[in-house]
Write an enzyme that holds these catalytic residues in place. Structure first.
Site, short mmCIF file in Angstrom:
data_model
loop_
_atom_site.label_atom_id
_atom_site.label_comp_id
_atom_site.label_asym_id
_atom_site.label_seq_id
_atom_site.Cartn_x
_atom_site.Cartn_y
_atom_site.Cartn_z
N HIS A 22 0.84 -1.21 0.00
CA HIS A 22 0.00 0.00 0.00
C HIS A 22 0.87 1.25 0.00
O HIS A 22 0.68 2.16 -0.83
CB HIS A 22 -0.91 -0.01 1.23
CG HIS A 22 -1.80 1.19 1.34
ND1 HIS A 22 -3.08 1.21 0.85
CD2 HIS A 22 -1.58 2.43 1.86
CE1 HIS A 22 -3.62 2.40 1.07
NE2 HIS A 22 -2.73 3.16 1.68
N GLU A 23 1.81 1.31 0.90
CA GLU A 23 2.67 2.49 1.01
C GLU A 23 3.60 2.61 -0.19
O GLU A 23 3.94 3.72 -0.61
CB GLU A 23 3.47 2.45 2.31
CG GLU A 23 2.63 2.46 3.57
CD GLU A 23 1.70 3.66 3.65
OE1 GLU A 23 2.04 4.73 3.07
OE2 GLU A 23 0.63 3.55 4.27
N HIS A 26 1.87 4.60 -2.85
CA HIS A 26 2.01 6.04 -2.62
C HIS A 26 3.42 6.52 -3.01
O HIS A 26 3.58 7.54 -3.69
CB HIS A 26 1.76 6.37 -1.14
CG HIS A 26 0.34 6.19 -0.69
ND1 HIS A 26 -0.73 6.70 -1.38
CD2 HIS A 26 -0.18 5.56 0.40
CE1 HIS A 26 -1.85 6.40 -0.74
NE2 HIS A 26 -1.54 5.70 0.34
#
Length: 452
Positions: A22-23, A26
């Protein structure tokens, strides 16, 4: 490894993997958009290990392994030198900010597809959706032992897990559905399952059973383990005998023995008990006797104890080649997303119980249970959890990615960013909502640990 330690371990592994992806979503899009990323941390708190890359980003593994974050250069958080302001997140155009924020949930969605793709190539072991016994609504619909479910409410199925999921939505809606089956003789039939007749107090975790469907793999064979001295069965039955029929009533599972014995006792006299012994089928005469146990007064008994059921072997597997597995993974992702969103909508409208909302304790137990079942089921669990993280993060709640996307959409409409005051107020609302959801999830976790 004990269940507690196993649950903690697999929870940490699962969240660590999913949060990292997920990170990374980003991080990767932020770098493509020219934003400086100061830190990429897996976990919170004090860094236990860290290293910087050439771009100056610090990659860290921190002490509390339940989450993670990406810290970007941002003038709202600290002073930024003039020569670096062009690389700050808040200086980027609204579409760049939307792309950076949406990249986290998108990464989890792509990870879900990838995990399911690998799972289908490895082969997901499961049980065939074959009916072992039909009662209640299912019996009224004409279901018979040996029926294999092929299609539920227009959804093709191959396993009992898919069948249970396909039954859940129409059962919650109390909607009658058509079920296509292949009977024991190989003939395809369509049966109408009247789920509108299900009781109001519906246990959402046992929908097939409440509809009267008992799967064949759950039925233990009626094999004799011990025989009581002086009982009706002594000298007639032997340990190891597999009971096939009692007084003409076919016996497919251990739970059918007692009702058949009661019926024989009420009829009176001697009945024929058919068993399989050393590969031969035998017909033996037996007459049940009344129980002498005060707690079982009036019950008819043969005086036998049946063997405890062992975990049944899987009898179905979904395995595909690398090319065929991709559309299967995409289809499964779509089905899981549709079911998850449908359940969330029903919890909001009150059509489904909020007890379906789970917290870290339930997730940890599910992670441990799936890991014990094998790599295929753990991959499926990770895929479902990754998809859930993507969906939850897209909810329009401030603090979550979806809340930030809501701010940016408002900015697109009005032509200017929301005021600092409005965003701060939204953050407080978001904190309150998240605290309430987390409290409810923990409450459900605690209830799940209590004996019933």
């Amino acid at each position: 490894m004990g269940d507690f330690l196993g649950s903690v371990w697999w929870l940490v592994v699962s969240l660590g993997l999913l949060v990292t992806f997920h990170e990374f979503g980003h991080y990767w899009v932020a770098r493509r958009c020219g934003v400086d990323v100061l830190r990429f941390s897996v976990g919170f708190g004090r860094p236990l290990w860290s290293r910087r890359n050439r771009a100056g980003t610090e990659f860290a593994i921190s002490a509390i392994p339940l989450g993670g974050y990406v810290k970007m250069l941002d003038e709202r958080e600290a002073d930024v030198p003039v020569h670096r302001q062009a690389y700050a997140f808040n200086r980027q155009g609204v579409w760049s900010r939307i792309a950076i924020v949406a990249a986290g949930p998108a990464a989890n969605l792509l990870l879900c597809v990838a995990l399911l793709w690998v799972m289908f190539m490895v082969g997901r072991q499961d049980y065939a959706p074959v009916v072992g016994q039909a009662t209640g609504v299912a019996a009224q619909a004409g279901f018979q032992p040996g029926d294999r479910l092929l299609e539920v409410d227009g959804r093709r199925i191959a396993t009992w897990t898919e069948a249970a999921m396909a039954l859940a939505t129409p059962a919650l809606d109390r909607r009658d559905i058509e079920v296509r089956v292949e009977d024991a003789a190989g003939q395809e039939l369509v049966r109408t399952l009247r789920l509108s007749q299900l009781p109001a107090a519906l246990d959402e975790h046992r929908i097939p059973e409440q509809a009267g469907l008992t799967w064949r793999f759950l039925q233990a064979p009626a094999r004799v383990e011990t025989i009581a001295e002086g009982s009706a069965a002594q000298g007639v039955l032997l340990p190891g005998d597999l009971i096939l029929a009692i007084d003409g009533t076919r016996i497919d599972a251990a739970d059918q023995v007692s009702p058949a014995v009661q019926a024989l006792g009420e009829r009176g006299g001697v009945g024929m008990v058919e068993v399989e012994r050393d590969g031969e089928r035998l017909a033996l005469e037996l007459a049940p006797r009344r129980s002498t146990d005060p707690e079982r007064a009036g019950r008819w008994e043969l005086g036998i104890a049946l063997a405890r059921p062992e975990a049944p072997a899987y009898d179905a597997v979904q395995r595909y080649g690398p090319i065929a597995a991709l559309p299967m993974a995409l289809r499964e992702t779509g089905r899981l997303a549709s079911d998850s969103l449908g359940m969330m909508r029903r919890m909001v409208t009150g059509e489904a119980s909020v007890k379906n909302l789970s917290g870290p304790v339930t997730i940890a137990r599910a992670a441990n249970a799936s890991a014990k079942r094998g790599a295929d089921w753990f991959l499926y669990f990770l895929a479902l959890l990754s998809l859930s993280l993507a969906i939850i993060n897209l909810l329009p709640i401030p603090i979550l990615d979806g809340g930030h996307l809501l701010y940016y959409l408002i900015e697109l409409v009005k032509g200017s960013p929301l005021s600092e005051r409005a965003m701060a107020a939204g953050q407080y609302v978001g904190l309150a909502l998240l605290a309430g959801l987390m409290g409810l999830a923990f409450y459900n976790d605690i209830l799940g640990l209590m004996p019933r």
